[in-house]
Design an enzyme around this catalytic site. Structure first.
Site, PDB file in Angstrom:
ATOM      1  NE  ARG A 149      -3.907  -2.242   2.278  1.00 26.15           N
ATOM      2  CZ  ARG A 149      -3.597  -3.513   2.458  1.00 26.15           C
ATOM      3  NH1 ARG A 149      -2.745  -3.904   2.575  1.00 26.15           N
ATOM      4  NH2 ARG A 149      -4.664  -4.165   2.055  1.00 26.15           N
ATOM      5  CG  HIS A 172      -0.914  -5.409  -4.293  1.00 22.08           C
ATOM      6  ND1 HIS A 172       0.384  -5.603  -3.395  1.00 22.08           N
ATOM      7  CD2 HIS A 172      -1.646  -6.540  -3.706  1.00 22.08           C
ATOM      8  CE1 HIS A 172       0.324  -6.191  -2.543  1.00 22.08           C
ATOM      9  NE2 HIS A 172      -1.118  -6.980  -2.577  1.00 22.08           N
ATOM     10  CG  HIS A 224      -0.060 -11.375  -3.916  1.00 22.85           C
ATOM     11  ND1 HIS A 224      -0.780 -12.175  -3.113  1.00 22.85           N
ATOM     12  CD2 HIS A 224      -0.073 -10.261  -3.394  1.00 22.85           C
ATOM     13  CE1 HIS A 224      -1.272 -11.587  -2.212  1.00 22.85           C
ATOM     14  NE2 HIS A 224      -0.885 -10.144  -2.357  1.00 22.85           N
ATOM     15  CG  ASP A 234      -2.743  -8.342   5.262  1.00 22.84           C
ATOM     16  OD1 ASP A 234      -1.763  -8.322   4.735  1.00 22.84           O
ATOM     17  OD2 ASP A 234      -3.680  -7.885   4.725  1.00 22.84           O
ATOM     18  CD  GLU A 293       2.298 -10.305  -0.431  1.00 16.56           C
ATOM     19  OE1 GLU A 293       1.992  -8.896  -0.772  1.00 16.56           O
ATOM     20  OE2 GLU A 293       1.203 -10.829   0.289  1.00 16.56           O
TER      21      GLU A 293
END
Ligand code: BGC
Length: 400
Positions: free
Chosen positions: A135, A160, A234, A300, A364
């Site tokens: 982000r 992304h 991803h 996350d 990632e």
């Protein structure tokens, strides 16, 4: 500036240039049969090496035919990648009994990746992510005194790469083969102003399947104006994908003593918080499900890897059910460990597998989210004359 190196490009492109020279012009992206090619003149091996196979992966909604390339090694490990979004669609690796199984979430053809439900849900299965992974706050940043506004696609933020990131474009593909293994080189030129980003960015990503069951992803990029770059992949892994179960029993290790604390919209506050004594402490192995209930929404977050430069360990995963292991290495300072919290069972993937909550996890490798707005984070800036170069490796094994 971390991991933006001027010398990387030559190292990456020379083998493929030699390969192209050796193979002549018949390495077009639409080849449909297995062919063989001589190994490059400078490689250690002089015997012929088989090229990746390729087959149609269907037509995109605008009628472009895209391909699925399959890289194979001597152990029978197979990695399939489409030039739509540079997406890794499947990876067949052995379990502790030698049984091959796919460990990647995805679809059987390009329509799955373009379906309105998939695009709306935005899980980015297996795709190459760019120009900026994760982000950027408010879809805004300032570079060399100039303010830029990006496409917002995640509440107030840009995620992304924006509305049409590198996951939704068709890449040029060049299959290759060398002593390192079968490979696929994907290239894409992102126009100046695309999704709001400054500068024409020329990107090359090379996937190589090595003899020791590793999928190596090598990224390079150059620009004609100052810009920001943060490239990643991803892939959602489930080391027991075929069983249709979630990944909560998988044991994860992350060599990271700190993580980036985020606000309610998942933007880092700037604080790098010690993981010690928290459910974020994966410095020793823990099952994903062991403490996930203590993390609202699930994992996350970006972990701050203890080593930031040079090739270093980024993650280790072990699935007790199959004995499969995954070891991730990178040269990046961070890793986003995401546990598929937003999957809700509405997407049906390969072989009809329903992808429910925690059906897969992502690792990632990256620079930290929102780095363009966080002067204390390692820089993601790329200037004309510099080459962005980064390598991450996903290596599979078994524990008996
Ligand atoms: C992000 C998640 C997002 C997921 C799929 C991850 O990199 O951190 O918040 O839901 O990608 O878009």
């Amino acid at each position: 500036m971390i991991s933006l190196r001027r010398s990387g490009l030559l190292a990456v492109t020379l083998p493929s240039l030699l390969l192209l020279a050796a193979c002549g012009s018949d390495q077009s992206a639409d080849q449909t049969t297995t062919t063989t090619a001589s190994a490059p003149a400078d490689s250690a091996s002089t015997k012929s090496v088989a090229m990746p196979t390729s087959a149609s992966f269907g037509k995109t909604t605008d009628g472009t035919e895209v391909q699925l390339f399959t890289l194979t090694n001597a152990n029978g490990v197979k990695a399939s990648i489409t030039n739509y979004g540079g997406t890794l669609t499947s990876l067949l690796v052995p379990d502790k009994d030698g049984k091959m199984g796919d460990v990647i979430l995805g679809f059987d053809n390009v329509s799955g990746y373009q379906s309105p439900e998939f695009v709306k849900a935005g899980p980015y299965f297996g795709a190459l992510i760019g120009r900026y992974g994760n982000r950027i706050k408010g879809g805004k940043f300032t570079l060399e005194g100039k303010a830029y506004t990006l496409a917002k696609n995640n509440g107030p933020n840009s995620l992304h790469g924006g509305l049409k990131g590198f996951d939704k474009v068709v890449w040029q593909a060049e299959p290759g083969s060398s002593a390192d293994g079968q490979s696929l080189k994907l290239t894409y030129v992102s126009k100046d102003g695309e999704e709001g980003y400054p500068g024409t960015l020329t990107v090359a990503v090379v996937y190589t399947l090595t003899a020791d069951n590793a999928l190596k992803i090598d990224y390079t990029a150059t620009t004609d104006k100052a810009t920001v770059v943060n490239l990643t992949n991803h892939a959602y892994f489930n080391l027991n994908h075929g069983a249709g179960k979630d990944v909560l029993n998988h044991e994860v290790t992350l060599p990271a003593d700190r993580y980036t604390v985020v606000d309610a919209t998942l933007i880092p506050t700037g604080e790098l918080k010690p993981v010690k004594g928290t459910p974020f402490d994966f410095t020793t192995p823990h099952a994903i499900g062991e403490r996930i209930g203590q993390v609202p929404g699930g994992y996350d977050h970006n972990w701050v890897l203890n080593t930031a430069t040079g090739e270093h360990a980024a993650a280790t995963v072990y699935d007790p059910a199959t004995g499969r292991t995954l070891e991730v290495t990178t040269d990046q300072p961070g890793i986003q460990f995401y546990t598929g919290n937003f999957l809700d069972g509405t997407l049906k993937g390969k072989g009809g597998t329903v992808y429910g909550k925690h059906a897969g996890f992502c690792l990632e490798t990256q620079h930290f989210p929102d780095s363009p707005n966080q002067p204390k984070f390692p820089s993601t800036e790329l200037k004309p004359g510099e080459t962005y170069h980064s390598v991450s490796t996903y290596k599979f094994g078994v524990r008996k």
